[in-house]
Motif scaffolding. Sequence first.
Motif, PDB file in Angstrom:
ATOM      1  N   ALA A  45       0.829  -1.209   0.000  1.00 35.87           N
ATOM      2  CA  ALA A  45       0.000   0.000   0.000  1.00 35.87           C
ATOM      3  C   ALA A  45       0.865   1.262   0.000  1.00 35.87           C
ATOM      4  N   LEU A  46       1.970   1.247   0.744  1.00 36.87           N
ATOM      5  CA  LEU A  46       2.899   2.392   0.724  1.00 36.87           C
ATOM      6  C   LEU A  46       3.444   2.599  -0.678  1.00 36.87           C
ATOM      7  N   ARG A  47       3.798   1.500  -1.320  1.00 35.01           N
ATOM      8  CA  ARG A  47       4.346   1.582  -2.686  1.00 35.01           C
ATOM      9  C   ARG A  47       3.320   2.171  -3.646  1.00 35.01           C
ATOM     10  N   GLU A  48       2.075   1.728  -3.526  1.00 31.47           N
ATOM     11  CA  GLU A  48       1.011   2.234  -4.393  1.00 31.47           C
ATOM     12  C   GLU A  48       0.744   3.716  -4.127  1.00 31.47           C
ATOM     13  N   LYS A  49       0.757   4.096  -2.860  1.00 31.56           N
ATOM     14  CA  LYS A  49       0.430   5.476  -2.504  1.00 31.56           C
ATOM     15  C   LYS A  49       1.520   6.458  -2.931  1.00 31.56           C
ATOM     16  N   TYR A  50       2.764   6.079  -2.736  1.00 38.08           N
ATOM     17  CA  TYR A  50       3.870   7.001  -2.991  1.00 38.08           C
ATOM     18  C   TYR A  50       4.606   6.746  -4.304  1.00 38.08           C
ATOM     19  N   GLY A  51       4.312   5.644  -4.997  1.00 39.17           N
ATOM     20  CA  GLY A  51       4.932   5.368  -6.283  1.00 39.17           C
ATOM     21  C   GLY A  51       6.410   5.020  -6.204  1.00 39.17           C
TER      22      GLY A  51
END
Length: 121
Positions: A45-51
Amino acid sequence: MMTKKELEQYLVKLEDYLPKVPAKKSKRPGRPKKYDDRLVLFLIALREKYGWSLRDLEKKAKEIVPKGIEVPDFSSIHYRIRSMKDHIEEIKPKLLKVIPDIEIPKEEKAKPKASTGKARK
Protein backbone atom coordinates in the motif's frame (compact mmCIF):
# COMPACT_ATOMS: atom_id res chain seq x y z
CA MET A 1 9.60 6.37 12.46
CA MET A 2 6.32 5.03 13.77
CA THR A 3 5.92 3.20 17.03
CA LYS A 4 5.08 -0.49 17.28
CA LYS A 5 1.64 0.45 18.62
CA GLU A 6 0.92 2.72 15.64
CA LEU A 7 2.09 0.09 13.18
CA GLU A 8 -0.03 -2.57 14.87
CA GLN A 9 -3.11 -0.32 14.58
CA TYR A 10 -2.59 -0.04 10.81
CA LEU A 11 -1.93 -3.77 10.49
CA VAL A 12 -5.17 -4.56 12.34
CA LYS A 13 -7.08 -2.35 9.88
CA LEU A 14 -5.45 -4.21 6.98
CA GLU A 15 -6.62 -7.62 8.22
CA ASP A 16 -9.98 -7.05 6.50
CA TYR A 17 -8.23 -6.69 3.15
CA LEU A 18 -6.16 -9.89 3.26
CA PRO A 19 -6.98 -12.46 0.58
CA LYS A 20 -9.45 -15.05 1.83
CA VAL A 21 -7.84 -18.47 1.66
CA PRO A 22 -10.04 -21.51 2.35
CA ALA A 23 -8.86 -23.71 5.20
CA LYS A 24 -7.36 -26.99 4.03
CA LYS A 25 -7.53 -30.28 5.87
CA SER A 26 -3.92 -31.19 5.14
CA LYS A 27 -0.87 -29.22 6.09
CA ARG A 28 0.30 -26.75 3.53
CA PRO A 29 3.48 -28.00 1.84
CA GLY A 30 6.59 -25.88 1.67
CA ARG A 31 8.31 -23.39 3.87
CA PRO A 32 6.11 -21.15 6.05
CA LYS A 33 5.97 -17.43 5.25
CA LYS A 34 8.72 -15.44 6.91
CA TYR A 35 6.86 -12.10 6.86
CA ASP A 36 3.37 -11.34 8.12
CA ASP A 37 0.81 -10.90 5.32
CA ARG A 38 -0.43 -7.72 6.97
CA LEU A 39 3.06 -6.18 6.93
CA VAL A 40 3.52 -7.07 3.27
CA LEU A 41 0.12 -5.57 2.46
CA PHE A 42 1.14 -2.42 4.38
CA LEU A 43 4.33 -2.16 2.30
CA ILE A 44 2.44 -2.76 -0.93
CA ALA A 45 0.00 0.00 0.00
CA LEU A 46 2.90 2.39 0.72
CA ARG A 47 4.35 1.58 -2.69
CA GLU A 48 1.01 2.23 -4.39
CA LYS A 49 0.43 5.48 -2.50
CA TYR A 50 3.87 7.00 -2.99
CA GLY A 51 4.93 5.37 -6.28
CA TRP A 52 8.24 4.09 -4.90
CA SER A 53 10.33 1.49 -6.67
CA LEU A 54 10.83 -1.78 -4.79
CA ARG A 55 14.36 -0.82 -3.79
CA ASP A 56 13.18 2.58 -2.52
CA LEU A 57 10.33 0.88 -0.67
CA GLU A 58 12.74 -1.44 1.11
CA LYS A 59 15.02 1.43 2.09
CA LYS A 60 12.22 3.73 3.28
CA ALA A 61 10.36 0.94 5.05
CA LYS A 62 13.43 0.38 7.20
CA GLU A 63 13.19 4.05 8.23
CA ILE A 64 9.43 3.86 8.92
CA VAL A 65 8.98 0.47 10.57
CA PRO A 66 9.98 0.30 14.25
CA LYS A 67 13.25 -1.32 15.22
CA GLY A 68 12.91 -4.99 16.00
CA ILE A 69 10.46 -5.67 13.16
CA GLU A 70 12.18 -7.23 10.18
CA VAL A 71 11.39 -5.67 6.80
CA PRO A 72 11.40 -7.94 3.73
CA ASP A 73 13.92 -7.24 1.01
CA PHE A 74 12.75 -5.97 -2.37
CA SER A 75 12.81 -9.39 -4.02
CA SER A 76 10.59 -10.89 -1.31
CA ILE A 77 8.17 -7.99 -1.66
CA HIS A 78 8.13 -8.50 -5.43
CA TYR A 79 7.35 -12.20 -5.02
CA ARG A 80 4.46 -11.46 -2.64
CA ILE A 81 3.10 -8.71 -4.92
CA ARG A 82 3.13 -11.14 -7.81
CA SER A 83 1.27 -13.76 -5.78
CA MET A 84 -1.46 -11.27 -4.74
CA LYS A 85 -1.62 -9.20 -7.95
CA ASP A 86 -5.31 -9.72 -8.79
CA HIS A 87 -6.39 -9.25 -5.19
CA ILE A 88 -4.38 -6.02 -4.85
CA GLU A 89 -6.06 -4.52 -7.91
CA GLU A 90 -9.49 -5.21 -6.39
CA ILE A 91 -8.77 -3.60 -3.03
CA LYS A 92 -6.39 -0.81 -4.06
CA PRO A 93 -8.82 2.13 -3.56
CA LYS A 94 -9.78 0.91 -0.07
CA LEU A 95 -6.19 0.14 0.79
CA LEU A 96 -4.97 3.64 -0.01
CA LYS A 97 -7.50 5.13 2.44
CA VAL A 98 -6.06 3.08 5.32
CA ILE A 99 -2.43 4.09 4.76
CA PRO A 100 -1.32 7.21 6.65
CA ASP A 101 0.60 10.16 5.29
CA ILE A 102 4.15 9.48 6.33
CA GLU A 103 6.97 11.91 6.75
CA ILE A 104 10.19 10.39 5.50
CA PRO A 105 13.40 11.92 6.83
CA LYS A 106 15.18 13.74 4.03
CA GLU A 107 18.36 12.10 2.87
CA GLU A 108 21.57 13.90 3.54
CA LYS A 109 23.24 15.24 0.45
CA ALA A 110 26.31 13.33 -0.59
CA LYS A 111 29.41 15.14 0.54
CA PRO A 112 32.08 15.63 -2.11
CA LYS A 113 35.14 13.50 -1.61
CA ALA A 114 38.22 15.33 -0.45
CA SER A 115 40.88 15.47 -3.09
CA THR A 116 44.27 14.01 -2.35
CA GLY A 117 46.04 16.78 -4.20
CA LYS A 118 47.61 14.39 -6.66
CA ALA A 119 46.85 14.99 -10.30
CA ARG A 120 46.35 12.03 -12.60
CA LYS A 121 48.19 11.89 -15.87
